[in-house]
Design a protein around this motif. Structure first.
Motif, PDB file in Angstrom:
ATOM      1  N   LYS A 313       0.830  -1.201   0.000  1.00 18.21           N
ATOM      2  CA  LYS A 313       0.000   0.000   0.000  1.00 18.21           C
ATOM      3  C   LYS A 313       0.870   1.258   0.000  1.00 18.21           C
ATOM      4  N   SER A 317       1.531   4.440  -3.060  1.00 19.69           N
ATOM      5  CA  SER A 317       1.118   5.804  -2.736  1.00 19.69           C
ATOM      6  C   SER A 317       2.247   6.789  -3.018  1.00 19.69           C
ATOM      7  N   THR A 318       1.971   8.058  -2.802  1.00 17.62           N
ATOM      8  CA  THR A 318       2.989   9.099  -2.970  1.00 17.62           C
ATOM      9  C   THR A 318       3.729   9.378  -1.664  1.00 17.62           C
ATOM     10  N   MET A 319       3.377   8.655  -0.614  1.00 12.35           N
ATOM     11  CA  MET A 319       3.983   8.881   0.683  1.00 12.35           C
ATOM     12  C   MET A 319       5.417   8.362   0.698  1.00 12.35           C
ATOM     13  N   ASP A 323       8.377   9.974   5.765  1.00 10.05           N
ATOM     14  CA  ASP A 323       7.201  10.631   6.335  1.00 10.05           C
ATOM     15  C   ASP A 323       6.709   9.897   7.576  1.00 10.05           C
ATOM     16  N   ALA A 330      -3.255  14.340   9.601  1.00 12.51           N
ATOM     17  CA  ALA A 330      -4.484  13.794   9.010  1.00 12.51           C
ATOM     18  C   ALA A 330      -5.676  14.226   9.853  1.00 12.51           C
ATOM     19  N   GLU A 334     -10.030  11.345   7.744  1.00 13.11           N
ATOM     20  CA  GLU A 334      -9.012  10.626   6.969  1.00 13.11           C
ATOM     21  C   GLU A 334      -8.565   9.350   7.663  1.00 13.11           C
ATOM     22  N   TYR A 338     -11.058   3.988   5.796  1.00 14.18           N
ATOM     23  CA  TYR A 338     -10.396   2.832   5.202  1.00 14.18           C
ATOM     24  C   TYR A 338     -11.325   2.116   4.232  1.00 14.18           C
ATOM     25  N   ASN A 342      -9.066   3.135  -1.609  1.00 19.34           N
ATOM     26  CA  ASN A 342      -8.513   4.413  -1.167  1.00 19.34           C
ATOM     27  C   ASN A 342      -6.996   4.382  -1.331  1.00 19.34           C
ATOM     28  N   ASN A 344      -4.858   6.445  -0.311  1.00 23.04           N
ATOM     29  CA  ASN A 344      -4.195   7.016   0.853  1.00 23.04           C
ATOM     30  C   ASN A 344      -3.932   5.920   1.887  1.00 23.04           C
ATOM     31  N   ILE A 346      -2.811   6.247   4.923  1.00 18.46           N
ATOM     32  CA  ILE A 346      -2.870   6.711   6.318  1.00 18.46           C
ATOM     33  C   ILE A 346      -3.911   5.961   7.154  1.00 18.46           C
TER      34      ILE A 346
END
Length: 535
Positions: A313, A317-319, A323, A330, A334, A338, A342, A344, A346
């Motif tokens: 996951k 993502s772009t995470m 980070d 968040a 957010e 879940y 999604n 994201n 987080i």
């Protein structure tokens, strides 16, 4: 000295725990508050966090087993209540012990549990195909209504790990959808049965949103991030000290440290979970009790399951990996949003316990999320190593060898080990501009992983009031200040250490200060040079 008291490792039955004299952290005040202030609840907590034991406690309470609660808080709280300790019909559906990764496993699990209650209440079989999920709702409704008719009391419904049939099938979209529809058909009956129900409590790791399960249960009260129930599962420091004082003393003696040092180390490794911004942290109960039983500061919780789905996951993502250490902001929405589609990560990281609340900006309504403790941080970083460094296992990194070199002050050997790691990274076949970006990201990830893992044996810092060094590492009588440059000289890296006054905060320490300037070549995809200067 031997620890002769019984620690409840793997004990999820409240009746078993109390009847066999295991140590128990008293959570019965939460039972009292839930029962007397509401009716239909949902609680999300990470795995191995005591959800099943709490549901079992509710089951024993509603079955009227007063003798099991002798000496506990709820005995005093209920002493003047004439309606306490009635034996209600309890329907308990448990999804915690099964694996639902194959077709029909969920149907079989539900059928077996419904059959148990049909036999208990002598309900005549009406359907030729008991495995048909279409029939589950009708069978469940019939069980609840029959239980009320036979006992004269409303029924209690307890559902443990409601979401496991969905989590187990994340790599199979069709089966996930089948399981979702089956569960929805079962859970939706709870709303229709409202007048027949005394109490309803569901637990899970995640709160799946927008999947037509909870949207149909709009009467459900989610207590997952409420201040009043923040410590409903897990162990607070006060609870640890009052319940396990002898075990802490024995553990300190075994590890040749003081009791205060032992408590500090337990806190650093296993404490730090916050399920509301305005509450004290709680310890992971599974890890803490295992540590006290084994008298060893190991990583226990992480060993019960590998987070491969989290790494996947995260990679989609772009995470950035960094980070997770630096902290992520968040909103409440957010961290609860879940769902499989999604992008994201987080909410998944928060709800599964790899991130927790470490701060709150009241003005903007955002939480600061970080790793809860060292157990989660280092174990998760270790799990990242093979995929990031393109190696088979963490042992190929040999972080212990890095740590030993740091302890000896042998930075030349440390830099040669970094160079060997970069040589293992795979080449890309992307366009030049994208390839350079990937190479730079790999460069940053290698240093991040190594220095983060070195934090198990050294104090690793990254910031000061004078600016930001790439890494400051303290070990013994030495302080190492690293600065890395891409496609620039090692001298330029050393000049930045001087010009930015990275040394200033450590001058009064009396320790040896070693500055390391290094250059990474995008063309060579490796360290091209480094210089080591002692103050």
């Amino acid at each position: 000295m031997q620890n002769i008291r019984k620690l409840p490792i793997g004990i999820q039955s409240f009746e078993d725990l109390r009847a066999n004299n295991y140590l128990y952290v008293d959570k019965t005040e939460f039972v009292y508050n839930l029962v007397h202030t509401g009716k239909v609840y949902f609680l999300s907590r990470p795995r191995r966090f005591g959800k099943s034991l709490f549901i079992s406690t509710l089951k024993a309470y509603f079955e009227g087993k007063k003798e099991l609660f002798s000496g506990l808080k709820i005995e005093e709280l209920e002493k003047d209540n004439p309606d306490a300790w009635k034996s209600y019909p309890v329907i308990y559906l448990n999804f915690a012990q099964n694996n639902f990764s194959k077709e029909n496993f969920l149907n079989e699990c539900i059928n077996l549990q419904l059959e148990e209650y049909e036999k208990k209440y002598d309900i005549e079989k009406k359907y030729s195909d008991n495995l048909n999920p279409v029939h589950f709702a009708g069978r469940f409704i019939n069980i609840v209504k029959t239980a009320r008719e036979q006992t004269g009391l409303q029924a209690v419904v307890l559902i443990d790990e409601y979401d496991k049939p969905l989590l187990d099938t994340q790599n199979n979209e069709d089966l996930t959808e089948d399981n979702r529809q089956t569960l929805r058909g079962l859970y939706i009956t709870l709303k229709a049965l409202d007048e027949n129900l005394k109490f309803v409590f569901l637990t899970g790791v995640t709160k799946f949103s927008k999947v037509s399960i909870f949207s149909d249960l709009n009467q459900l009260e989610d207590i997952s991030i409420t201040e009043r129930y923040a410590a409903i599962c897990g162990i607070t420091e006060d609870e640890m000290l009052s319940t396990f004082e002898p075990e802490i003393k024995i553990m300190a003696e075994k590890n040749e440290i003081t009791e205060q040092e032992c408590i500090k180390k337990l806190e650093q490794i296993y404490d730090g979970y916050h399920f509301h911004h305005n509450c004290k942290g709680v310890y992971n109960p599974f890890s803490l009790i295992n540590a006290l039983k084994n008298l060893d500061f190991s990583y226990y919780w992480f060993a019960t399951g590998t987070p491969t789905f989290l790494i996947k996951k995260l990679s989609q993502s772009t995470m950035n990996y960094m980070d997770l250490s630096n902290g992520i902001e968040a909103t409440a929405q957010e961290i609860q949003d879940y769902r499989n589609d999604n992008p994201n990560p987080i909410p998944l990281f928060y709800q599964t316990g790899y991130l927790t609340i470490k701060g709150y900006d009241k003005e903007f309504g955002v939480y600061l999320l970080k790793y809860p403790n060292d157990e989660v941080k280092y174990a998760f970083i270790n799990s990242l190593v093979p995929s990031v460094l393109n190696i088979q296992s963490t042992s190929e990194l040999d972080i212990v060898s890095f740590a030993r070199d740091i302890k000896k002050g042998d930075i030349e050997s440390v830099m040669l080990k970094f160079k060997a790691l970069f040589a293992k990274l795979p080449y890309t076949t992307c366009k030049k501009e994208k390839e350079d970006s990937i190479v730079e990201q790999n460069f940053q990830n290698v240093f991040y992983l190594v220095f983060t893992l070195l934090g198990q044996w050294s104090a690793v810092e990254e910031t000061s009031s004078f600016g930001r060094a790439d890494c400051v590492l303290q070990n013994g009588n030495n302080i190492f200040i690293f600065e890395f440059k891409r496609d620039k000289s090692a001298d330029e890296a050393l000049n930045q250490i001087e010009e930015s006054k990275y040394v200033e905060p450590y001058l009064a320490s009396g320790k040896n200060i070693i500055k390391i300037g290094a250059s990474f070549s995008t063309k060579e995809r490796n360290l091209s040079e480094w210089k080591i200067v002692k103050e």
